[in-house]
Design a protein around this motif. Structure first.
Motif, PDB file in Angstrom:
ATOM      1  N   GLU A 112      -5.974  20.456 -13.259  1.00  0.00           N
ATOM      2  CA  GLU A 112      -7.167  20.590 -12.447  1.00  0.00           C
ATOM      3  C   GLU A 112      -7.212  19.486 -11.407  1.00  0.00           C
ATOM      4  OE1 GLU A 112     -10.560  20.649 -14.940  1.00  0.00           O
ATOM      5  OE2 GLU A 112     -10.039  22.548 -15.882  1.00  0.00           O
ATOM      6  N   GLY A 113      -7.823  19.773 -10.281  1.00  0.00           N
ATOM      7  CA  GLY A 113      -8.053  18.754  -9.272  1.00  0.00           C
ATOM      8  C   GLY A 113      -6.951  18.658  -8.250  1.00  0.00           C
ATOM      9  N   ALA A 114      -7.321  18.239  -7.068  1.00  0.00           N
ATOM     10  CA  ALA A 114      -6.372  18.031  -5.981  1.00  0.00           C
ATOM     11  C   ALA A 114      -6.320  16.548  -5.647  1.00  0.00           C
ATOM     12  CB  ALA A 114      -6.791  18.831  -4.750  1.00  0.00           C
ATOM     13  N   HIS A 115      -5.183  16.100  -5.155  1.00  0.00           N
ATOM     14  CA  HIS A 115      -4.988  14.684  -4.872  1.00  0.00           C
ATOM     15  C   HIS A 115      -4.586  14.514  -3.409  1.00  0.00           C
ATOM     16  CE1 HIS A 115      -5.141  14.025  -9.212  1.00  0.00           C
ATOM     17  NE2 HIS A 115      -4.381  15.100  -9.306  1.00  0.00           N
ATOM     18  N   SER A 116      -5.336  13.701  -2.704  1.00  0.00           N
ATOM     19  CA  SER A 116      -5.131  13.573  -1.265  1.00  0.00           C
ATOM     20  C   SER A 116      -3.731  13.083  -0.922  1.00  0.00           C
ATOM     21  CB  SER A 116      -6.180  12.628  -0.667  1.00  0.00           C
ATOM     22  OG  SER A 116      -6.097  11.339  -1.265  1.00  0.00           O
ATOM     23  N   GLU A 117      -3.136  12.229  -1.796  1.00  0.00           N
ATOM     24  CA  GLU A 117      -1.789  11.732  -1.525  1.00  0.00           C
ATOM     25  C   GLU A 117      -0.784  12.882  -1.446  1.00  0.00           C
ATOM     26  OE1 GLU A 117      -3.574  10.982  -4.173  1.00  0.00           O
ATOM     27  OE2 GLU A 117      -3.806   8.813  -4.421  1.00  0.00           O
ATOM     28  N   LYS A 143      10.702  11.187  -4.419  1.00  0.00           N
ATOM     29  CA  LYS A 143       9.661  10.164  -4.307  1.00  0.00           C
ATOM     30  C   LYS A 143       8.391  10.568  -5.043  1.00  0.00           C
ATOM     31  CE  LYS A 143      11.138   8.065   0.055  1.00  0.00           C
ATOM     32  NZ  LYS A 143      10.852   7.904   1.507  1.00  0.00           N
ATOM     33  N   LEU A 144       8.176  11.877  -5.132  1.00  0.00           N
ATOM     34  CA  LEU A 144       6.992  12.370  -5.831  1.00  0.00           C
ATOM     35  C   LEU A 144       7.184  12.412  -7.344  1.00  0.00           C
ATOM     36  CD1 LEU A 144       5.970  15.283  -3.476  1.00  0.00           C
ATOM     37  CD2 LEU A 144       4.786  13.128  -3.817  1.00  0.00           C
ATOM     38  N   GLY A 145       8.403  12.155  -7.793  1.00  0.00           N
ATOM     39  CA  GLY A 145       8.660  12.185  -9.217  1.00  0.00           C
ATOM     40  C   GLY A 145       9.079  13.540  -9.744  1.00  0.00           C
ATOM     41  N   ALA A 146       9.343  14.493  -8.845  1.00  0.00           N
ATOM     42  CA  ALA A 146       9.827  15.798  -9.288  1.00  0.00           C
ATOM     43  C   ALA A 146      11.229  15.622  -9.871  1.00  0.00           C
ATOM     44  CB  ALA A 146       9.858  16.780  -8.128  1.00  0.00           C
ATOM     45  N   ALA A 170       0.827  -1.213   0.000  1.00  0.00           N
ATOM     46  CA  ALA A 170       0.000   0.000   0.000  1.00  0.00           C
ATOM     47  C   ALA A 170       0.856   1.255   0.000  1.00  0.00           C
ATOM     48  CB  ALA A 170      -0.933  -0.002   1.218  1.00  0.00           C
ATOM     49  N   ILE A 171       1.947   1.238   0.781  1.00  0.00           N
ATOM     50  CA  ILE A 171       2.849   2.395   0.837  1.00  0.00           C
ATOM     51  C   ILE A 171       3.493   2.621  -0.521  1.00  0.00           C
ATOM     52  CG2 ILE A 171       5.009   3.254   1.822  1.00  0.00           C
ATOM     53  CD1 ILE A 171       4.205   1.824   4.424  1.00  0.00           C
ATOM     54  N   VAL A 172       4.024   1.533  -1.111  1.00  0.00           N
ATOM     55  CA  VAL A 172       4.676   1.648  -2.412  1.00  0.00           C
ATOM     56  C   VAL A 172       3.693   2.143  -3.463  1.00  0.00           C
ATOM     57  CG1 VAL A 172       5.758   0.348  -4.273  1.00  0.00           C
ATOM     58  CG2 VAL A 172       6.450  -0.059  -1.905  1.00  0.00           C
ATOM     59  N   THR A 173       2.463   1.622  -3.427  1.00  0.00           N
ATOM     60  CA  THR A 173       1.447   2.028  -4.391  1.00  0.00           C
ATOM     61  C   THR A 173       1.124   3.510  -4.247  1.00  0.00           C
ATOM     62  OG1 THR A 173       0.485  -0.191  -4.398  1.00  0.00           O
ATOM     63  CG2 THR A 173      -0.904   1.616  -5.211  1.00  0.00           C
ATOM     64  N   GLY A 174       0.998   3.985  -2.996  1.00  0.00           N
ATOM     65  CA  GLY A 174       0.706   5.398  -2.756  1.00  0.00           C
ATOM     66  C   GLY A 174       1.790   6.294  -3.296  1.00  0.00           C
ATOM     67  N   VAL A 175       3.042   5.920  -3.075  1.00  0.00           N
ATOM     68  CA  VAL A 175       4.165   6.712  -3.589  1.00  0.00           C
ATOM     69  C   VAL A 175       4.172   6.695  -5.105  1.00  0.00           C
ATOM     70  CG1 VAL A 175       6.676   6.846  -3.754  1.00  0.00           C
ATOM     71  CG2 VAL A 175       5.592   6.441  -1.538  1.00  0.00           C
ATOM     72  N   ALA A 176       3.887   5.523  -5.695  1.00  0.00           N
ATOM     73  CA  ALA A 176       3.881   5.417  -7.155  1.00  0.00           C
ATOM     74  C   ALA A 176       2.798   6.295  -7.767  1.00  0.00           C
ATOM     75  CB  ALA A 176       3.664   3.954  -7.564  1.00  0.00           C
ATOM     76  N   VAL A 177       1.632   6.333  -7.131  1.00  0.00           N
ATOM     77  CA  VAL A 177       0.548   7.186  -7.622  1.00  0.00           C
ATOM     78  C   VAL A 177       0.977   8.642  -7.568  1.00  0.00           C
ATOM     79  CG1 VAL A 177      -1.761   8.054  -7.117  1.00  0.00           C
ATOM     80  CG2 VAL A 177      -1.316   5.596  -7.074  1.00  0.00           C
ATOM     81  N   ALA A 178       1.557   9.046  -6.419  1.00  0.00           N
ATOM     82  CA  ALA A 178       2.004  10.430  -6.269  1.00  0.00           C
ATOM     83  C   ALA A 178       3.080  10.769  -7.287  1.00  0.00           C
ATOM     84  CB  ALA A 178       2.523  10.664  -4.851  1.00  0.00           C
ATOM     85  N   ALA A 179       4.019   9.852  -7.497  1.00  0.00           N
ATOM     86  CA  ALA A 179       5.089  10.095  -8.468  1.00  0.00           C
ATOM     87  C   ALA A 179       4.523  10.261  -9.870  1.00  0.00           C
ATOM     88  CB  ALA A 179       6.089   8.932  -8.438  1.00  0.00           C
ATOM     89  N   GLY A 180       3.521   9.457 -10.189  1.00  0.00           N
ATOM     90  CA  GLY A 180       2.902   9.583 -11.499  1.00  0.00           C
ATOM     91  C   GLY A 180       2.228  10.926 -11.687  1.00  0.00           C
ATOM     92  N   LEU A 181       1.609  11.422 -10.625  1.00  0.00           N
ATOM     93  CA  LEU A 181       0.924  12.708 -10.717  1.00  0.00           C
ATOM     94  C   LEU A 181       1.898  13.836 -10.979  1.00  0.00           C
ATOM     95  CD1 LEU A 181      -1.563  12.239  -7.746  1.00  0.00           C
ATOM     96  CD2 LEU A 181      -2.138  12.246 -10.177  1.00  0.00           C
ATOM     97  N   LEU A 182       2.989  13.892 -10.211  1.00  0.00           N
ATOM     98  CA  LEU A 182       3.962  14.963 -10.435  1.00  0.00           C
ATOM     99  C   LEU A 182       4.733  14.740 -11.723  1.00  0.00           C
ATOM    100  CD1 LEU A 182       5.772  16.322  -7.267  1.00  0.00           C
ATOM    101  CD2 LEU A 182       4.460  17.536  -8.985  1.00  0.00           C
ATOM    102  N   GLY A 183       4.954  13.471 -12.062  1.00  0.00           N
ATOM    103  CA  GLY A 183       5.617  13.199 -13.329  1.00  0.00           C
ATOM    104  C   GLY A 183       4.798  13.706 -14.497  1.00  0.00           C
ATOM    105  N   PHE A 184       3.480  13.536 -14.411  1.00  0.00           N
ATOM    106  CA  PHE A 184       2.618  14.053 -15.470  1.00  0.00           C
ATOM    107  C   PHE A 184       2.681  15.576 -15.510  1.00  0.00           C
ATOM    108  CE2 PHE A 184      -1.370  15.727 -17.101  1.00  0.00           C
ATOM    109  CZ  PHE A 184      -1.480  15.054 -18.299  1.00  0.00           C
ATOM    110  N   ALA A 185       2.723  16.202 -14.315  1.00  0.00           N
ATOM    111  CA  ALA A 185       2.819  17.665 -14.272  1.00  0.00           C
ATOM    112  C   ALA A 185       4.115  18.131 -14.908  1.00  0.00           C
ATOM    113  CB  ALA A 185       2.736  18.159 -12.828  1.00  0.00           C
TER     114      ALA A 185
END
Length: 257
Positions: free
Chosen positions: A65-70, A215-218, A19-34
């Motif tokens: 658009e949109g905010a992400h809780s992670e 970790k966020l993909g910045a 779950a921890i790894v998945t959460g970090v991966a989701v967050a990294a994908g979000l900033l990576g997309f940004a």
């Protein structure tokens, strides 16, 4: 029975780690997309002045658009944090990952941030939390530690202003130069500043911020989170204003999107 209990504990631990790894991966994908959005080829109508930060090359003017809780959960809201300004319970938190050697970070610090402070921090809407994210080598690392050390004497934002002044980064951030910046920032005990800047505490604090960014993909600076909404690059003022006002309206129950 003991073996069965161990097996259950091991399964729970594996599930927790996943779950921890998945959460970090989701967050990294979000900033990576940004980051991709900020660096993809620009539309002619959205041209932005080029500079020496990859985060701002051809940056699109529109925020995601949109905010992400992670990502929103990364706001520390520590009232005693010297690397933050604004009320700890402000409805909007902007986290900034930046490097003192980054030209576009300097552009944001000089041209955009002061207006955001006057317009939104002053009235209690916005809190700004700085994260040291040195990516341009040892000079960047020294500047980050110096900024942290200035914060130990309550002069982080004054140091931030001095380090981002026009022409400051071209002079480098050697030990002597850091002391000059500390004096310019009004740091009272420069000897203590030098000791703090070279301390394990400084290195640990900078590493913590740096690892959070990675970790966020910045991958470039400046990168921002505004109530969990990623924005990459020194975007036009209107991008930040729109994101802040949208987040504030959502917090107030307006449901603005």
């Amino acid at each position: 029975m003991a073996s069965s209990a161990r097996d259950r504990r091991n399964r729970r631990n594996r599930q927790k780690n996943l779950a921890i790894v998945t959460g970090v991966a989701v967050a990294a994908g979000l900033l990576g997309f940004a980051s991709y959005t900020a660096t993809k080829p620009e539309e002619p109508s959205a041209a932005v002045r080029k500079g020496d930060s990859a985060a701002s090359s051809g940056a699109s003017a529109a925020p995601r658009e949109g905010a992400h809780s992670e990502l929103e959960a990364l706001a520390r809201r520590d009232a005693g944090d010297p690397l933050a300004q604004g009320e700890a319970d402000a409805p909007v938190v902007m986290i900034e990952y930046a490097d003192f050697k980054c030209g576009f970070c300097g552009k944001f610090a000089r041209d955009t941030e002061p207006d955001l402070v006057k317009k939104y921090v002053a009235d209690g809407t916005l809190r700004i939390e700085w994260r040291n994210f040195p990516i341009f080598g040892e000079d960047s690392e020294r500047a980050a530690r110096g900024a942290w050390a200035a914060g130990r004497q309550g002069r982080f934002w004054q140091f931030h202003e001095a380090a981002y002044a026009d022409g400051a980064k071209e002079k480098g951030f050697g030990d002597g130069r850091l002391k000059e910046l500390a004096r310019e920032a009004g740091v009272k005990d420069v000897d203590r500043f030098a000791e703090d800047a070279d301390s394990e505490g400084a290195r640990a604090a900078v590493k913590k911020d740096q690892e959070e960014g990675y970790k966020l993909g910045a991958t470039s600076t400046p990168s921002f989170l505004i109530n969990g909404q990623p924005i990459a690059g020194a975007q036009p003022d209107a991008v930040f204003e729109r994101a802040i006002e949208t987040a504030a309206a959502a917090q107030a129950g307006g449901g603005a999107k």
